[in-house]
Design an enzyme around this catalytic site. Structure first.
Site, short mmCIF file in Angstrom:
data_model
loop_
_atom_site.label_atom_id
_atom_site.label_comp_id
_atom_site.label_asym_id
_atom_site.label_seq_id
_atom_site.Cartn_x
_atom_site.Cartn_y
_atom_site.Cartn_z
CD GLU A 130 -0.81 1.09 3.50
OE1 GLU A 130 -0.08 1.98 3.94
OE2 GLU A 130 -2.01 0.99 3.79
CB CYS A 183 -2.52 -5.63 5.75
SG CYS A 183 -2.26 -4.04 6.57
CG HIS A 190 -2.81 -8.75 9.26
ND1 HIS A 190 -1.62 -8.24 8.79
CD2 HIS A 190 -3.57 -7.68 9.60
CE1 HIS A 190 -1.67 -6.92 8.84
NE2 HIS A 190 -2.85 -6.55 9.34
#
Lengths: 385, 348, 131
Positions: free
Chosen positions: B81, B113, B236
């Site tokens: 990103e 992400c 994550h």
């Protein structure tokens, strides 16, 4: 080939000449040299300059300066070889006279550096290095010399303080030079405490950025008497080159082009280093003075610093250098420096060096180094009177 | 999901920049030390680093482990990103630098992400279809949080690269994968804005947990496995609490997620977050280990993968620096230097 | 220098592609087309390992235009293990940390930006070898 002599010299005071433009500086020096030579016309003009395009937004200096000094119409060009531009102009003038192409030729060196601010000048000076492989990586010209100095200190065991003697000597000699930028002595302590630029090089290792111009007038030696009684003969004029980038040299701490050009010059003059009475070395940085002394044969490898420490480079020493202040004390208006050096040798050989006069000076050498040793131009002058 | 031809990881590589900003520094500057700190410290890129350079570092490590000629790579994909250009791929810079040009695809992927695992899914498809033998999927970010925002404590930097190829050459192969996506605007950044906006607590339950748990559970169901079938798992990790709670809800123990839980030491490395957790696990994995990888990307979605480690892992682990080597290489900086390195200081 | 210049030298700058002399085997960086050892043509590309040692170094405190934001930064002559010396920046080192003989490896990093709107220029730097 004709024997060539210098019949006139001129110089401006080196410094921050805020009120004078590039053409005014050059004009002042050229007109002074013409007056000194008692001439009103010349056949050719060579203008040595490195940075006019970058800093003064002006190229085409040959015609510009010729016109400005009242010589409109004569053959005139700019000569560029980084910091050796001044001597390169002299070399071209020498070739023209020696080769019989012209009789009276002026070589002028001029640099106007204070029209721009610090990082612009830093960038411009870095053009002396290899653009794609040195300066691309953010190396300033000082940094390139710093790499040499760091390695030199490592290989030969010198400390930074050991280089102080070069700067102290240069400043001491500048005291009696009315054209010098820094006519005041410095101490070893001041040298040690100066601000770092690119370690190990500090402000006192480095010659200052400055404005200035100097000029000489050449003619065949056999005609010199018609103009002046104190002509000085050019006994040798020799150029050698090396790789521009120090990483391309097999031994970065040995300045091959310094060696080659000095050896050529000794042969042309028919003398040895021992005969030289004074040497205007290219002490742009203290490390350059050391490396130049070594490659010229005045000191063994790694021992150039010792000459300074033991006083051999002083006015009464074995091989006086920077007798009018050198690049460090007089100042280093880049493209003008090579001509200043020769003007100062002429002053010495004429016996006009005032408080800095070397006794019985007969042979004087001037060496102008472009970049970190890629273009090296050595002139040896002989007193005629 | 399973491709026609079985696909595995031929080489993997981690990269974490050298600088660390302790969370206490953010706390000191913005709340005078009165707020808690969600992590210990985060990794900060040096002034000469960006997503492209960090991707190159990780890709070179992946190539060292894979031991193949880079000209055989047919796709170089960078998920991020924070690409250095808004228009112009970072992937071409990476492909050029590792010597994969010119007979290759190259593109940047964007899905907050999970951009890196999105690239990994695509690489599985490409290699698995037989269209190419080798594809490089990278997750990399130099994340930025608005000064003083909760994200500033954690928005870190790092990259992880995975060179995918046929199962027969792999150090770990994919058993299956599963993706789960809905339109959930929990975190976003509009064009020309420096810093993202986030939905605060909205980023939790309806966003991170819903998608990540659904993807993980979907994969487990498909394979008929439970947490006990896995040697290790990585989720994550935007902070420490989220992946810990996710693990617990899925039945994973602290031990199973410990090796891959790096957020407290390097921050949330965004597209590299779960992928760096996996490099840390592979650094220490034993042949036969089954590993679960679940990413999460705001917007929102999750990719889940089940991997089996092969015998080849042993000889390849030490062919490049371990993830822990990078974590151990740290230079602490203060908030002022951080502001300078991350160009938060406006000089006008 | 403009974009075409950087683009043209990309192979060298991104991954140290030099040349090898097919006559005497000398490995050349930067590429120079004529072998300085034997003066024969040398056009064959050769990719250097990127490993070497610091031959000399300096910390730049007054930078040329375009490099100011990185001050202080360390520059060095690096002796590549294949032979050539190369001039480059060291990265991931603090001022004063470099020493002659320091083992280093090549990394591709940002050299500078042509302003906020211009191209980002990448190239080789060297950093202490990671253990």
């Amino acid at each position: 080939m004709r024997d060539v002599s210098i019949i006139g010299i001129g110089q401006t005071k080196v410094g921050e000449n805020w009120e004078k433009s590039l053409r005014q500086l050059a004009g002042e020096a050229v007109l002074a040299a013409m007056r000194d030579a008692s001439i009103e016309m010349a056949d050719m003009l060579y203008v040595g300059n490195m940075l006019s395009g970058e800093i003064a937004a002006q190229e085409h200096l040959g015609a510009l300066v010729a016109d400005f000094v009242g010589l409109r119409g004569i053959e005139a060009v700019k000569v560029e070889a980084a910091c050796a531009s001044g001597a390169a102009a002299l070399r071209q003038a020498y070739i023209a006279v020696a080769g019989g192409m012209a009789d009276v030729v002026i070589a002028c060196g001029v640099e106007k550096m204070t029209d721009e601010v610090g990082e612009v000048v830093t960038s411009a000076l870095a053009l002396a290095g290899d653009g794609e492989y040195e300066t691309f990586h953010g190396l300033s010209f000082v940094a390139i010399n710093a790499l040499l100095m760091q390695r030199y200190m490592y290989e030969f065991g010198w400390k930074h303080r050991d280089f102080a003697a070069f700067a102290v000597n240069a400043h001491q000699n500048a005291v009696h030079n009315p054209y010098a930028m820094f006519p005041k002595p410095i101490t070893v302590e001041q040298f040690e405490q100066a601000r770092l630029i690119a370690d190990p090089i500090n402000l006192m290792d480095s010659s200052p950025v400055a404005d200035g111009a100097a000029a000489v007038v050449l003619c065949p030696t056999e005609q010199a008497r018609a103009f002046t009684d104190n002509a000085v003969r050019i006994a040798a004029s020799a150029v050698a080159t090396d790789a521009v980038a120090i990483h391309d040299r097999p031994d970065p701490l040995f300045l091959q082009a310094v060696y080659t050009s000095a050896q050529k010059a000794y042969r042309q003059a028919g003398i040895t280093p021992q005969d030289i009475d004074l040497f205007e070395a290219h002490d742009a940085f203290t490390i350059m003075a050391a490396l130049s002394l070594e490659a010229c044969g005045f000191a063994p490898r790694g021992q150039g610093v010792r000459l300074a420490q033991e006083g051999d480079i002083a006015l009464d020493g074995r091989i006086p250098i920077s007798t009018m202040g050198g690049l460090k004390g007089r100042g280093h208006p880049v493209g003008a420096t090579g001509i200043y050096q020769v003007v100062e040798v002429v002053q010495q050989l004429r016996g006009q060096a005032g408080g800095n006069q070397i006794k019985d000076a007969h042979w004087g050498m001037a060496q102008n180094i472009g970049g970190s040793g890629a273009t090296v131009i050595t002139h040896i002058m002989e007193a005629l009177s | 999901m399973r491709p026609t031809r079985e696909v595995g990881i031929i080489g993997y590589g981690a990269y974490v920049p050298r600088y660390r900003l302790p969370a206490t520094e953010v706390d000191r500057v913005w709340t005078d030390g009165y707020s808690g700190t969600p992590i210990k410290e985060k990794a900060v890129p040096g002034p000469d680093e960006d997503t492209a350079t960090m991707s190159i570092e990780a890709a070179r490590n992946a190539l060292k482990r894979a031991g193949i000629d880079p000209v055989r790579i047919r796709a170089v994909w960078v998920g991020s990103e924070s690409p250095p250009y808004a228009v112009k791929p970072a992937a071409t810079i990476v492909a050029e630098a590792i010597g994969a040009v010119p007979e290759t695809q190259a593109a940047d992927w964007e899905f907050a992400c999970k951009a890196g695992t999105e690239a990994m899914q695509a690489a599985i498809g490409m290699v698995g279809s037989g269209m190419m033998d080798y594809a490089l999927a990278i997750g990399a970010d130099t994340a930025q949080g608005r000064p003083g925002d909760a994200l500033e404590y954690t928005a870190g930097a790092g990259s992880a690269a995975y060179l995918l190829g046929p199962k027969e050459e792999s150090l770990a192969y994919f058993e299956a994968s599963y993706s789960y996506v809905t339109d959930t605007p929990d975190f976003f950044r509009r064009p020309y804005q420096h810093y993202p906006q986030h939905g605060s607590r909205f980023t939790g339950e309806p966003a991170y947990f819903k998608h990540l748990l659904a993807a993980a559970q979907g994969l487990l169901n498909e394979l008929g496995y439970t947490a006990k079938d896995f040697a290790a798992a990585v989720f994550h990790q935007p902070n420490v609490a989220f992946p810990q709670r996710a693990a617990k809800e899925l039945g994973f123990s602290r031990e199973q997620i410990q090796t891959g839980l790096l957020v407290s030491e390097i921050g949330n490395t965004y597209a590299a977050s779960s992928l760096l957790g996996l490099t840390a696990i592979l650094d220490q994995a034993k042949p036969g280990d089954r590993v679960l990888l679940v990413s999460y990307g705001s917007g929102a979605g999750s990719d889940a993968f089940s991997l089996i480690v092969t015998d080849r892992v042993v000889e390849r682990q030490n062919k490049a620096p371990h993830t822990r080597d990078y974590i151990a290489r740290r230079k602490e900086i203060d908030y002022a230097l951080y502001v300078r390195y991350r160009k938060k200081l406006h000089m006008h | 220098m403009g974009i075409p210049n950087h683009w043209r030298t990309q192979h060298q700058r991104y991954r140290l592609v030099g040349e090898i002399c097919q006559h005497c085997g000398a490995k050349l960086f930067p590429p120079r087309d004529v072998c300085p050892e034997c003066s024969q043509p040398a056009y064959e590309p050769f990719t250097f390992s990127g490993r070497g040692q610091v031959y000399s170094h300096s910390t730049v405190l007054h930078a040329p235009r375009g490099y100011e934001e990185f001050v202080p930064y360390t520059v060095a002559l690096v002796k590549l293990e294949e032979g050539p010396l190369v001039t480059a920046q060291l990265t991931d080192v603090d001022a004063g940390e470099a020493y002659i003989g320091m083992p280093v490896e090549m990394v591709t990093r940002k050299q500078r930006e042509d302003g906020e709107e211009g191209a980002i220029i990448y190239g080789y730097k060297f950093r202490p070898v990671l253990q």
